[in-house]
Design a protein around this motif. Structure first.
Motif, short mmCIF file in Angstrom:
data_model
loop_
_atom_site.label_atom_id
_atom_site.label_comp_id
_atom_site.label_asym_id
_atom_site.label_seq_id
_atom_site.Cartn_x
_atom_site.Cartn_y
_atom_site.Cartn_z
N ILE A 28 -2.05 2.08 -11.04
CA ILE A 28 -2.76 3.36 -11.17
C ILE A 28 -4.21 3.19 -10.75
N ASP A 29 -4.80 2.06 -11.19
CA ASP A 29 -6.20 1.79 -10.83
C ASP A 29 -6.38 1.72 -9.32
N GLN A 30 -5.33 1.25 -8.64
CA GLN A 30 -5.41 1.14 -7.18
C GLN A 30 -5.25 2.50 -6.52
N GLY A 31 -4.91 3.52 -7.33
CA GLY A 31 -4.79 4.87 -6.79
C GLY A 31 -3.36 5.27 -6.47
N ILE A 32 -2.41 4.50 -6.96
CA ILE A 32 -1.01 4.86 -6.71
C ILE A 32 -0.55 5.85 -7.78
N VAL A 33 0.20 6.85 -7.36
CA VAL A 33 0.77 7.79 -8.33
C VAL A 33 2.03 7.17 -8.90
N VAL A 34 2.04 6.98 -10.21
CA VAL A 34 3.20 6.34 -10.84
C VAL A 34 3.96 7.36 -11.66
N VAL A 35 5.26 7.39 -11.44
CA VAL A 35 6.12 8.22 -12.28
C VAL A 35 7.16 7.32 -12.92
N ASN A 36 7.30 7.52 -14.22
CA ASN A 36 8.23 6.72 -15.01
C ASN A 36 9.56 7.47 -15.09
N ILE A 37 10.64 6.81 -14.66
CA ILE A 37 11.93 7.48 -14.83
C ILE A 37 12.85 6.64 -15.71
N GLN A 93 0.81 -1.23 0.00
CA GLN A 93 0.00 0.00 0.00
C GLN A 93 0.83 1.27 0.00
N VAL A 94 1.75 1.34 -0.94
CA VAL A 94 2.51 2.58 -1.08
C VAL A 94 1.62 3.63 -1.76
N ASP A 95 2.02 4.89 -1.63
CA ASP A 95 1.24 5.95 -2.26
C ASP A 95 1.83 6.34 -3.61
N ILE A 96 3.15 6.19 -3.69
CA ILE A 96 3.84 6.63 -4.90
C ILE A 96 4.75 5.52 -5.38
N LEU A 97 4.76 5.34 -6.69
CA LEU A 97 5.67 4.37 -7.29
C LEU A 97 6.52 5.10 -8.32
N VAL A 98 7.82 5.11 -8.09
CA VAL A 98 8.74 5.69 -9.06
C VAL A 98 9.47 4.52 -9.71
N LEU A 99 9.33 4.39 -11.00
CA LEU A 99 9.73 3.15 -11.66
C LEU A 99 10.67 3.38 -12.83
N ALA A 100 11.80 2.69 -12.80
CA ALA A 100 12.68 2.63 -13.97
C ALA A 100 12.45 1.26 -14.60
N PRO A 101 11.58 1.17 -15.60
CA PRO A 101 11.16 -0.15 -16.08
C PRO A 101 12.27 -0.90 -16.83
N VAL A 102 12.32 -2.22 -16.64
CA VAL A 102 13.27 -3.04 -17.41
C VAL A 102 12.78 -3.19 -18.84
N ASN A 103 11.48 -3.05 -19.03
CA ASN A 103 10.92 -3.33 -20.33
C ASN A 103 9.85 -2.29 -20.60
N SER A 104 9.95 -1.59 -21.73
CA SER A 104 9.07 -0.45 -21.91
C SER A 104 7.65 -0.85 -22.30
N LYS A 105 7.44 -2.12 -22.67
CA LYS A 105 6.08 -2.57 -22.94
C LYS A 105 5.55 -3.47 -21.82
N GLY A 106 6.39 -4.41 -21.42
CA GLY A 106 5.94 -5.48 -20.53
C GLY A 106 5.50 -4.99 -19.16
N MET A 107 5.99 -3.83 -18.72
CA MET A 107 5.62 -3.35 -17.39
C MET A 107 4.24 -2.68 -17.37
N LEU A 108 3.70 -2.39 -18.55
CA LEU A 108 2.49 -1.57 -18.59
C LEU A 108 1.27 -2.19 -17.92
N PRO A 109 0.98 -3.48 -18.13
CA PRO A 109 -0.23 -4.03 -17.48
C PRO A 109 -0.21 -3.85 -15.96
N VAL A 110 0.94 -4.11 -15.34
CA VAL A 110 1.00 -4.01 -13.89
C VAL A 110 0.94 -2.55 -13.45
#
Lengths: 524, 321, 324
Positions: free
Chosen positions: B122-131, B100-117
């Motif tokens: 985001i649907d759970q209400g987490i603020v996601v920032v892509n770095i 139950q984090v509020d913010i997710l800052v993510l450096a994705p390993v895969n620019s497509k494969g990470m999108l579903p999760v």
């Protein structure tokens, strides 16, 4: 007095040794006798430091002795040659002999030096024709056993334990070993000698201690006790010794009821040292209701012949014919499965490496060769049928175990062998090949197995048996085929054959002029 | 009995060691976040391989920032085993969701494969920032999401370092590109940047091969290129790890000075090589600040609720002083 | 002794209980360390991550039982997922066809592994090492080294079923575990596997052809790797040619934690599943604590070794606990 043990107790879960007293004099050969599980091996393991006793007092060379490790015992001059070989097949003979002292202090192996020393060491056990540089795996089982004995003789010993040293040796090899033992006696070394062969005990031992169920039954000078009496004491009841000679009744043999014809069967392979092994041009017929013994020296091709008939190795030339199709088809068995589908079963020579499934229970070992017929549906094993089979077999062969679910690794050698026999009896076979069926088995189990062989023959089965024990061959066989250097020296009626004649035949193809080296090879 | 007890102790000892080392890490994290527990903002930073110095710098930067702003947020940092383990990164995101984090800052390993999760987060209400490595924009659009991106100007940076190479070469000279993991957005961007610079100065790209961001693979690829293409004048590597491998291959081939090598990331080892001249240039994308930018940005979004533009962080060309 | 009677009826070997104990200890440990760990969400998340590793560990258990090893499972899984991705995205194949395609691919790789190693007596370590490279190369080749995004079309397998919280993949994986354990303990095939792992020569000399059964085991491991690929694909909703790198080691670790012997002849599918759970709980717990990657790996390594040590001494320990 070299060793004195008083009131020795030892138990693994159940008591194995109970209040045992044991004494060994200097220069004495003291035989230990008892059926498997009587506690002989445990006693030796305690003396040599592998196991520790629960209670009891030890005196060695007049001093209190508490053996707590193999190394500690060896430092005091107590050495044991075990029943199972403790060698490294891929290392050279010399490296095996000096495994713990083969290198200098920098860890570099001193090949030249150890080979020179090995040459001498090998002479003491009569293996002077063996090149110490060759890998141990090129030697026969008997020769390997002699190497192990030679390696022990190199150490400073005062007490030597020999656990069935002769089980893989031929007659002349045994003679040489006994000469060595006599030498050791002269040096005042005490020898504890375990064997199932009564004739050897009468020949070499001064005294014999008979054990039964962990208790000492008697200690007697060998001169004062007959072998029959020994067996009686060991077995605990008076009636186990069966005189097989009487039970062989050949009148039941139907005439011309041949089941198997072997024609010019040949399998020759070069071993790595360049020598030949295998057999050539073997022909004979095997009748229903007959036990055909195969005699000859170790390495004369007996085991190889059996394996080729069974398809464990493929024959190169010749064929076998079976009664089932009126001897029309020339066959070479391609695999054991092939042979089994034609009603041929085989009890292999080395049960541990080729027969037993040590992680399986007794019942699973017994049912293994007929598992597919115990198949209910979807490949599910019918475990109640399996249990019934195992129980009826164990009753029939009097296999002694706590339950059919017990791991087979916990059974004694004799009972393991009976379980393997049961595996074949479960199959509907007409021909059974037995390779050393009573090796490493106690006298009582041996008698039972031999009786069973005769019983099977009486039921009309055809049996081919290889044994290194001449006594056994003469006891159970109707006829004996003697092999010599891969060839058939002749087939004799047992009634017309003496031990001397058999030995003579065994040597007949080794003695040609151009085969001097093989003569040496075979004699030893 | 004695033996058994000994064994038990041994096993308990091992377990205890494991427990203690876990406690150590935990304490460290708690010390850093000794805030009054009035539901502080919980931030998860998930990166790629923490075996890579670049991400270690990124993590150190973020931790330092959190210490300075301990009253504002708590930080949990996680990374994958290697730079391509998609499944592990997905499961890390899921664990953070469960935590139950509020913010997710993510450096994705895969620019497509990470999108579903990410969508689920985001649907759970987490603020996601892509770095760092940008999500695939087409797919993002297709899924109807918008995730703010904070990242270095990969393409511009690669162009910058490419132009530095061009200074030393003349039109028509042969160069080769050693690229990152195929399919990674930043790998594509950097390659495009190299190509921009080469096209601009008329240099001839004779080979483009991937070495999966890894030094050892790059050394193999570079060695093969060097023996096959005797006229090769420069090796353009999409990160410094691969540049280090390429430098080793050039050194082995005895062509140091003859073949120019450039990298990207400004790892300390690469910086040393730049100063010694074996590596011509690299790009400092200020990785240590990248996560910090991402976190600040996310906090801003969390508090204001407004999703602003992407931020492209500045990059600097590093050459010998 | 009614208690011992009960024990024998449940037929849970005590080392299964040992693994369950380890699992409980881990869960309690992480539960006290992290305030968010002890929640339904965590466990739901955790179990929905494991179907791929579970089915692959089942295949690996069988392979280790016959004293073989399969290093190619991770690559084969990636290849099967890639094949499925390609079939769906580039060829617009129906999902059912794509599923079958992925399974067949796995079966083919596994059969090749088994046939080459059993027929020509090449150690399976070497053959599957070769297959590891071949399948990985194949995965890059068919996908053009790109991640294929499939989206919700396959997501239904790996996404939690509404109201249940667990995914169809997990249910399927647990079914695979149950069936495999049943095969191992009740059928001819299971009996032969253990026998081959114990003493292959004795099996041959008993008239059973080990070749067929060995090929079957490897083929099954390949098929299960294909199934794992499908689970992974639907979990990630994309086909990544880089997926499953190092997965073979995770699978071997899980199986070994479960007490299966690397030298063959002894093992249990249920225990391998418990091994998978232990690894998954550790990974989830350590991630929630935010333990650094180096410590994570050190701890995971120690747990593997501790589990094997534990197994080594399970008999004396078992006696010890039974006496209590």
């Amino acid at each position: 007095m070299l060793l004195r043990i008083k009131k020795l107790n030892k138990s693994f879960v159940v008591p194995v040794l109970k209040n045992l007293d044991f004494e060994l004099h200097e220069g004495e050969v003291h035989a230990l006798l008892g059926s498997n599980g009587a506690g002989k091996s445990t006693l030796c393991n305690i003396i040599s430091g592998i196991h520790t006793a629960d209670s009891g007092s030890f005196e060695y060379c007049g001093l209190p002795y508490t053996p707590n490790s193999l190394q500690a015992a060896e430092a005091l001059g107590i050495c044991m040659v075990m029943q199972e070989l403790n060698l490294f097949p891929t290392l050279s003979v010399a490296e095996n002999l000096y495994f713990r002292s083969m290198s200098d202090r920098f860890g570099i192996v001193q090949h030249q030096a150890i080979q020179r020393r090995a040459k001498k060491a090998l002479q003491t056990v009569g293996l002077n024709y063996i090149d110490p540089a060759q890998p141990l795996s090129q030697l026969g089982v008997g020769q390997q056993q002699l190497v192990e004995i030679a390696s022990v003789l190199q150490r400073p010993i005062r007490l030597l334990i020999l656990d069935e040293p002769t089980s893989a040796l031929t007659g002349p090899q045994i003679d040489l070993l006994f000469e060595q033992i006599i030498q050791l006696k002269k040096q005042g070394i005490g020898v504890i000698y375990i064997s199932h062969r009564m004739d050897e005990i009468s020949r070499i031992a001064d005294r014999v201690s008979i054990l039964r169920d962990g208790e000492l039954v008697a200690t007697k000078a060998v001169a004062d006790i007959s072998t029959d009496r020994m067996v009686q004491l060991m077995a605990g009841d008076e009636s186990t010794s069966i005189d097989m000679k009487e039970s062989i009744d050949q009148s039941h043999l139907p005439n011309n009821s041949i089941l198997l014809k072997v024609e010019n069967l040949t399998r020759r392979t070069k071993n790595q040292s360049g020598g030949d092994s295998g057999f050539e041009n073997i022909s004979f017929n095997l009748n229903a209701g007959e036990v055909l013994g195969i005699g000859g020296l170790i390495g004369s091709g007996r085991t190889e012949l059996l394996r080729a008939i069974f398809g464990a190795d493929q024959a190169h030339k010749g064929c076998i014919r079976l009664a089932s199709d009126g001897f029309k088809t020339r066959r070479i068995m391609k695999s054991p499965a092939d042979a089994i589908s034609h009603g041929i079963g085989m009890l292999v020579e080395d049960r541990k490496s080729q027969g037993l499934l040590l992680s399986h229970s007794v019942s699973k070992n017994i049912s293994f060769a007929i598992l597919d017929s115990l198949n209910k549906k979807l490949g599910v094993v019918d475990q109640s049928a399996e249990q019934d089979l195992a129980e009826s077999m164990s009753k029939k062969l009097s296999i002694q175990c706590d339950s059919m679910q017990q791991p087979i690794s916990l059974l004694s050698g004799g009972n393991q062998q009976k379980a393997l026999l049961a595996r074949w009896l479960a199959i509907d076979f007409s021909i059974l090949l037995l390779d050393e069926p009573s090796r490493g088995v106690d006298a009582r189990a041996k008698n039972q197995i031999q009786a069973l062989i005769r019983e099977l023959a009486a039921m009309g089965k055809a049996i081919l048996i290889v044994s290194s024990e001449t006594q056994e061959l003469l006891k159970v066989s109707d006829r004996i085929a003697v092999m010599s250097n891969g060839r058939l020296a002749g087939i004799f009626k047992t009634t017309e054959l003496s031990e001397e004649k058999l030995l003579e035949a065994s040597f007949c193809f080794y003695s040609s002029e151009d085969n001097q080296s093989k003569l040496a090879n075979a004699r030893i | 009995m004695l033996r058994i007890r000994y064994n038990r102790n041994l096993i308990f000892g091992l377990l205890l060691t494991a427990v203690l080392s876990a406690c150590g890490s935990e304490k460290e994290a708690e010390d850093e976040s000794s805030t009054p527990k009035s539901q502080p903002v919980r931030v998860a930073l998930i990166m790629k391989s923490l075996a890579n110095e670049y991400f270690i710098n990124m993590m150190e930067g973020a931790k330092a920032h959190q210490l300075e702003n301990a009253e504002k947020y708590e930080l949990i940092v996680n990374g994958t085993k290697n730079e391509s383990d998609l499944a592990q990164q997905v499961s890390l995101v899921e664990q953070m969701m469960a935590a139950q984090v509020d913010i997710l800052v993510l450096a994705p390993v895969n620019s497509k494969g990470m999108l579903p999760v990410v969508k689920r987060a985001i649907d759970q209400g987490i603020v996601v920032v892509n770095i760092d490595n940008r999500f695939d924009q087409d797919l993002l659009q297709q899924m109807g999401m918008s995730v703010p991106f904070v990242g270095p100007a990969d393409r511009a940076g690669a162009k910058l370092v490419g132009q530095e190479v061009a200074k030393y070469l003349k039109a028509g000279d042969e160069v080769a590109i050693i690229g990152g993991l195929p399919g990674a957005y930043n790998a594509q961007q950097r390659q495009a940047g190299f190509e921009d610079a080469m096209a601009e100065s008329g240099l001839n790209i004779i080979s483009i091969q991937s070495a999966d961001w890894e030094s050892a693979k790059s050394a193999t690829v570079a060695a093969a290129m060097l023996s096959e293409k005797p006229n090769l004048k420069a090796l353009l590597c999409s990160n410094d790890s691969m540049a280090l491998g390429a430098v080793a291959a050039v050194r082995q081939a005895g062509r140091t000075g003859d073949v120019l090598v450039v990298g990207f990331d400004n790892l300390s080892a690469a910086n040393d090589l730049v100063q010694s001249g074996e590596l011509l240039a690299t790009i400092d994308q200020h990785g240590d600040e990248l996560a910090v930018y991402g976190i600040e940005y996310a906090l801003q979004i969390l508090h204001s609720g407004i999703i602003p533009e992407n931020i492209i962080t500045p990059v600097d060309l590093i050459v010998a002083k | 002794m009614p208690e011992s009677k009960l024990k024998s009826r449940i037929q849970l070997p005590w080392n299964s209980l040992g693994l369950v104990a380890v699992l409980i200890v881990l869960i309690i440990f992480f539960g006290t360390m992290s305030e968010y760990f002890f929640s339904a969400v965590t466990f739901r998340t955790l179990v929905n991550q494991i179907p791929a590793l579970t089915v692959i560990a089942v295949g690996m258990t069988f392979v280790l039982l016959i004293a073989g090893i399969d290093l190619s499972v991770g690559s084969v899984m990636a290849l099967c997922a890639a094949v499925m991705g390609i079939l769906v995205i580039d060829h617009q194949a129906p999902i059912a066809v794509a599923l079958i395609g992925a399974l067949l691919m796995g079966l083919a790789c596994g059969t090749a592994n088994g046939f080459v190693s059993a027929k020509w007596r090449i150690p399976s370590f070497v053959v599957t090492l070769g297959m590891l490279e071949i399948a990985r190369g194949g995965a890059y080749l068919v996908t053009n080294s790109e991640t294929k995004y499939l989206g919700d079309s396959v997501g239904f397998i790996g996404s939690p079923i509404a109201g249940l919280g667990v995914s169809a993949a997990l249910i399927a994986a647990i079914l695979v575990v149950i069936i495999a354990q049943w095969v191992l303990s009740k059928t001819l095939f299971g009996r032969y596997m253990i026998a081959i792992g114990t003493n292959e020569e004795a099996v041959r000399l008993s008239g059973v052809n080990p070749l067929f059964w060995k090929v079957l085991v490897f083929a099954l491991a390949g098929l299960l790797a294909g199934l794992g690929g499908i689970f992974q694909l639907s979990y990630l909703q994309s086909a990544d040619p880089n997926s499953g790198i190092g997965l073979e080691l995770a699978a071997i670790a899980a199986v070994v934690i479960g007490g299966t012997s690397l030298s063959g002849g002894r093992g249990s599918v249920v225990n391998s599943f418990l091994g998978v759970l232990i690894i998954a709980v550790m990974q989830a717990g350590l991630a929630q604590l935010g333990v650094s990657e180096p410590s994570k790996r050190i701890i995971t390594g120690m747990v593997i070794i501790a589990a094997v040590l534990f197994d080594q001494f399970r008999e004396p320990l078992g006696r010890f606990f039974q006496r209590k």
